[in-house]
Design an enzyme around this catalytic site. Structure first.
Site: not given
Ligand code: NAP
Length: 277
Positions: A12, A34-35, A123
């Protein structure tokens, strides 16, 4: 406006960075901050002084969360609390990304924003608790729940299906979990509009329509013009560590109240596959 995105390297986050024009956007990866580290987060926010923070950073490995409960809560809940505190301290608005997995999936009609949270996975619990804590710290924050994300620049279901179809004449996909596939680009556009409107409270934002994973896979194969046979199976044949909701369709009403309509997921899938070639 000045915008700060945590999680800018995720599925996203990349779409947000790509789609957000006419505002000053800064995106952070986990390597930038890191959050889980309150001080780091506060320093980043103090320096960026954003009008809006979009918190897309999360530990999103749903099965991994089952065996790493502490990590799941540290990132998804305590990390989110750190960002909310920094937003409050520095006078920024916050939009937090949450999930359909805050529901257990026992309903048979779309989930409304005021339906009680009932997560059935670690989760889901970590995100549900974050929602509650964030609303306490920043009552005016905006919580955007979404589901079944796909799009460029990350691991996603259409890519997995197309990869498998390269080597297998037949695929088995579960037909007893229903949700709404959501294109990261369409979600990013909705989020940008929500921020520009100064939205607050819980908003459900997914592409319109719903399907099972089986129906989604069939549509992917058909849209890609492949002959691979897709067979329907059930979740009990594909046991995974985290329990998934059987039905997690989110009602579009809250988004429509903001005058925002997201396209149907079939339309979104076609656009995704076109840009993929
Ligand atoms: N994917 C789905 O199907 C889905 C469905 C419903 C809701 N969501 C929500 O939508 C949002 C975006 O999801 P996404 O699929 O785009 O996630 P994603 O592709 O897994 O990316 C996760 C992001 O979070 C960062 N991150 C992880 N741990 C971190 C930490 N400790 N400190 C700072 N940054 C951290 C990662 O940074 P690095 O890559 O630099 O490590 C990456 O930019 C999330 O909140 C997720 O819960 C996702």
């Amino acid at each position: 406006m000045r915008i700060t995105i945590f999680g800018a390297t995720g599925l996203l986050g990349k779409a947000l960075v790509r789609e957000w024009k006419d505002d000053e956007v800064t995106g952070f990866a986990s390597a930038d901050g890191d959050i889980r580290d309150e001080k780091q987060v506060s320093n980043l926010v103090q320096h960026a002084r954003p009008d809006w923070i979009v918190l897309a950073a999360a530990y999103t490995d749903v099965d991994g969360c089952e065996s790493n409960r502490d990590l799941a809560f540290d990132v998804n809940c305590r990390g989110a609390v750190n960002v909310a505190r920094a937003a409050k301290q520095h006078g920024s608005r916050l939009l937090f990304l949450s999930t359909d997995y805050v529901f257990d999936g026992t309903k048979t009609t779309p989930y409304e924003t005021n339906d009680p949270r009932s997560p059935s996975s670690v989760y889901g619990h970590s995100k549900a608790e974050a929602e509650v804590r964030l609303a306490e710290i920043l009552p005016g924050c905006c919580i955007v729940r979404t589901s079944w994300l796909f799009g460029p620049g990350g691991k996603c279901f259409p890519d997995t299906i197309l990869k498998l179809a390269e080597t297998r004449p037949e695929l088995e996909v579960v037909g007893d979990q229903h949700g709404s596939p959501t294109y990261s680009i369409d979600l990013a556009r909705a989020i940008i509009q929500l921020c520009r409107q100064g939205a607050s409270g819980i908003v459900h934002a997914t592409n319109l329509g719903d399907c099972s994973w089986y129906e989604f896979a069939r549509e992917i194969i058909a849209a890609a013009g492949l002959k691979t046979v897709v067979r329907e199976t059930t979740s009990d044949k594909f046991v995974r560590p985290a329990k998934r909701p059987k039905y997690s369709v989110l009602s579009p009403e809250s988004l429509q109240k903001h005058g925002i309509a997201m396209p149907h997921w079939r339309d979104a899938l076609k656009r995704y596959l076109l840009q993929r070639t």
